[in-house]
Design an enzyme around this catalytic site. Structure first.
Site, PDB file in Angstrom:
ATOM      1  N   LYS A  47       0.816  -1.191   0.000  1.00  0.00           N
ATOM      2  CA  LYS A  47       0.000   0.000   0.000  1.00  0.00           C
ATOM      3  C   LYS A  47       0.861   1.258   0.000  1.00  0.00           C
ATOM      4  O   LYS A  47       0.377   2.339  -0.231  1.00  0.00           O
ATOM      5  CB  LYS A  47      -0.877   0.025   1.271  1.00  0.00           C
ATOM      6  CG  LYS A  47      -1.796  -1.159   1.423  1.00  0.00           C
ATOM      7  CD  LYS A  47      -2.447  -1.112   2.821  1.00  0.00           C
ATOM      8  CE  LYS A  47      -2.361  -2.478   3.413  1.00  0.00           C
ATOM      9  NZ  LYS A  47      -2.826  -2.538   4.814  1.00  0.00           N
ATOM     10  N   GLY A  48       2.140   1.087   0.305  1.00  0.00           N
ATOM     11  CA  GLY A  48       3.027   2.229   0.522  1.00  0.00           C
ATOM     12  C   GLY A  48       3.097   3.228  -0.617  1.00  0.00           C
ATOM     13  O   GLY A  48       3.283   4.423  -0.392  1.00  0.00           O
ATOM     14  N   GLU A 103       7.271   2.406  -6.659  1.00  0.00           N
ATOM     15  CA  GLU A 103       7.472   2.003  -5.265  1.00  0.00           C
ATOM     16  C   GLU A 103       7.640   3.222  -4.360  1.00  0.00           C
ATOM     17  O   GLU A 103       8.022   4.292  -4.814  1.00  0.00           O
ATOM     18  CB  GLU A 103       8.738   1.131  -5.151  1.00  0.00           C
ATOM     19  CG  GLU A 103       8.448  -0.344  -4.888  1.00  0.00           C
ATOM     20  CD  GLU A 103       7.910  -0.644  -3.481  1.00  0.00           C
ATOM     21  OE1 GLU A 103       7.265   0.214  -2.863  1.00  0.00           O
ATOM     22  OE2 GLU A 103       8.151  -1.763  -3.011  1.00  0.00           O
ATOM     23  N   ASP A 104       7.353   3.017  -3.091  1.00  0.00           N
ATOM     24  CA  ASP A 104       7.545   4.097  -2.131  1.00  0.00           C
ATOM     25  C   ASP A 104       9.026   4.230  -1.751  1.00  0.00           C
ATOM     26  O   ASP A 104       9.584   5.314  -1.741  1.00  0.00           O
ATOM     27  CB  ASP A 104       6.681   3.878  -0.880  1.00  0.00           C
ATOM     28  CG  ASP A 104       6.804   2.467  -0.285  1.00  0.00           C
ATOM     29  OD1 ASP A 104       7.547   1.634  -0.836  1.00  0.00           O
ATOM     30  OD2 ASP A 104       6.154   2.208   0.747  1.00  0.00           O
ATOM     31  N   ASP A 107      14.729  -0.171  -0.204  1.00  0.00           N
ATOM     32  CA  ASP A 107      15.477  -0.322   1.046  1.00  0.00           C
ATOM     33  C   ASP A 107      16.476  -1.471   0.849  1.00  0.00           C
ATOM     34  O   ASP A 107      17.476  -1.300   0.164  1.00  0.00           O
ATOM     35  CB  ASP A 107      14.444  -0.600   2.149  1.00  0.00           C
ATOM     36  CG  ASP A 107      15.023  -0.616   3.548  1.00  0.00           C
ATOM     37  OD1 ASP A 107      15.972   0.129   3.805  1.00  0.00           O
ATOM     38  OD2 ASP A 107      14.524  -1.365   4.396  1.00  0.00           O
ATOM     39  N   LYS A 135      17.097   4.234  -0.177  1.00  0.00           N
ATOM     40  CA  LYS A 135      17.903   4.163   1.049  1.00  0.00           C
ATOM     41  C   LYS A 135      19.095   3.257   0.714  1.00  0.00           C
ATOM     42  O   LYS A 135      19.135   2.089   1.102  1.00  0.00           O
ATOM     43  CB  LYS A 135      17.047   3.513   2.146  1.00  0.00           C
ATOM     44  CG  LYS A 135      17.207   4.107   3.529  1.00  0.00           C
ATOM     45  CD  LYS A 135      16.592   3.166   4.541  1.00  0.00           C
ATOM     46  CE  LYS A 135      15.339   3.707   5.169  1.00  0.00           C
ATOM     47  NZ  LYS A 135      14.775   2.741   6.163  1.00  0.00           N
ATOM     48  N   PHE A 156      14.386   5.009  10.021  1.00  0.00           N
ATOM     49  CA  PHE A 156      13.049   4.542   9.675  1.00  0.00           C
ATOM     50  C   PHE A 156      12.141   5.736   9.439  1.00  0.00           C
ATOM     51  O   PHE A 156      11.947   6.573  10.315  1.00  0.00           O
ATOM     52  CB  PHE A 156      12.468   3.613  10.745  1.00  0.00           C
ATOM     53  CG  PHE A 156      11.285   2.859  10.229  1.00  0.00           C
ATOM     54  CD1 PHE A 156      11.463   1.742   9.418  1.00  0.00           C
ATOM     55  CD2 PHE A 156       9.992   3.285  10.491  1.00  0.00           C
ATOM     56  CE1 PHE A 156      10.370   1.064   8.886  1.00  0.00           C
ATOM     57  CE2 PHE A 156       8.899   2.614   9.972  1.00  0.00           C
ATOM     58  CZ  PHE A 156       9.083   1.501   9.168  1.00  0.00           C
ATOM     59  N   ASP A 163       4.519   3.629   6.112  1.00  0.00           N
ATOM     60  CA  ASP A 163       3.880   3.378   7.402  1.00  0.00           C
ATOM     61  C   ASP A 163       4.837   2.795   8.435  1.00  0.00           C
ATOM     62  O   ASP A 163       5.893   2.258   8.109  1.00  0.00           O
ATOM     63  CB  ASP A 163       2.750   2.355   7.235  1.00  0.00           C
ATOM     64  CG  ASP A 163       3.287   0.932   7.027  1.00  0.00           C
ATOM     65  OD1 ASP A 163       4.065   0.731   6.080  1.00  0.00           O
ATOM     66  OD2 ASP A 163       2.951   0.038   7.834  1.00  0.00           O
ATOM     67  N   ARG A 169       0.613   6.741   7.344  1.00  0.00           N
ATOM     68  CA  ARG A 169       0.611   6.851   5.883  1.00  0.00           C
ATOM     69  C   ARG A 169       0.021   8.188   5.427  1.00  0.00           C
ATOM     70  O   ARG A 169       0.349   8.695   4.364  1.00  0.00           O
ATOM     71  CB  ARG A 169      -0.228   5.732   5.252  1.00  0.00           C
ATOM     72  CG  ARG A 169       0.336   4.334   5.447  1.00  0.00           C
ATOM     73  CD  ARG A 169      -0.405   3.372   4.518  1.00  0.00           C
ATOM     74  NE  ARG A 169      -0.236   1.975   4.877  1.00  0.00           N
ATOM     75  CZ  ARG A 169       0.796   1.215   4.529  1.00  0.00           C
ATOM     76  NH1 ARG A 169       1.771   1.721   3.811  1.00  0.00           N
ATOM     77  NH2 ARG A 169       0.869  -0.050   4.885  1.00  0.00           N
TER      78      ARG A 169
END
Ligand code: IMP
Ligand code: MG
Length: 185
Positions: A47-48, A103-104, A107, A135, A156, A163, A169
Site C-alpha cells: 500500500k506504501g 514504489e515508495d 530499502d 535508502k 526509519f 507506514d 501513511r
C-alpha cells in the site's frame, strides 16, 4: 506507543510537502518524455506507494494504464525479512506493455528484486523501476531504480504512504519516526 497527535512521533521532517510536489512533478515530466512512444503501464506496489502513485500519474501527461499489486515483506516490524509473499496480483496480462513499477522506498531491495524477476517472466516489452525514495546504505539485493525521487539516510521513515505498523501513511510529508515509538514494544 503511537501518540494521538502523529506529529509528536516525528523526530524530523526529511522531505516537506512542497518538496514532494516538486519531486513528483519532475519525475512526471521525465517519464512523460521517456515513454512518449511506448505503451506505459504503471504498476503500484500496495500500500506504501499509493499516494505517490496517485500524484505521479497526474504529473504524467501521456496516455497510460495503471494496475496494482500487493506484496508483503515487512509485517509489523521495521526490518525486511527477505521473504516476499504475493497478496494481490495484477488484473491484466502485461505482455508487450512498458512496465514502470512504482514504489515508495527501495530499502534492502529484496521486494523489488523478487517482483521484477516475477514480472519480467511475463514478457513485458520493458520493465523499469521508479521509487520515490532510495535508502542505498541498506541495499542487499542487486537492484537499482531507474527513476529516484530522493535519497534518505538509514533511518526509519514514515508519511506520504510510508507506514509504521500501518499508521502514519496519511502524513503529507516524509519524516523520521522517533525511536521511542517502535523501541518500546
Ligand atoms: P525492501 O524489500 O527492504 O526494499 O523494502 C520493502 C518495503 O519495506 C518498502 O516498500 C516499504 O513498504 C517498507 N520499508 C522499507 N523501509 C522503510 C521505512 O524506512 N519506512 C517505512 N517502510 C519501509
Ligand atoms: Mg511498500
Amino acid at each position: 506507543m503511537i501518540s494521538k497527535n502523529m506529529l509528536e512521533d516525528i523526530e524530523k521532517v526529511l522531505i516537506s510537502e512542497k518538496e514532494l510536489q516538486k519531486i513528483v512533478a519532475d519525475l512526471g515530466r521525465k517519464i512523460s518524455e521517456d515513454y512518449k512512444d511506448k505503451d506505459l503501464l504503471l504498476v503500484s506496489v500496495l500500500k506504501g506507494s499509493v499516494i505517490f502513485m496517485a500524484d505521479l500519474m497526474r504529473a504524467i501527461t501521456i496516455p497510460c494504464n495503471i494496475d496494482f499489486m500487493a506484496v508483503s515483506s515487512y509485517g509489523a516490524g521495521t526490518k525486511s525479512s527477505g521473504v516476499v509473499k504475493i497478496i494481490k496480483d495484477l488484473d491484466k496480462n502485461i505482455e508487450g506493455k512498458d512496465l514502470l513499477i512504482v514504489e515508495d522506498i527501495l530499502d534492502s531491495g529484496n521486494t523489488l528484486y523478487y517482483l521484477r524477476n516475477l514480472l519480467a517472466a511475463r514478457k513485458p516489452n520493458s520493465i523499469k523501476i521508479c521509487t520515490l525514495v532510495d535508502k542505498p546504505e541498506r541495499r542487499e539485493a542487486d537492484i537499482k531504480a531507474d527513476y529516484i525521487g530522493g535519497s534518505v539516510p538509514n533511518e526509519f521513515i514514515v508519511g506520504y504512504g510510508l507506514d509504521y505498523n500501518e499508521y502514519y501513511r496519511n502524513l503529507p510529508f516524509i519524516g523520521i519516526l522517533k525511536e521511542t515509538v517502535y523501541k518500546e514494544n
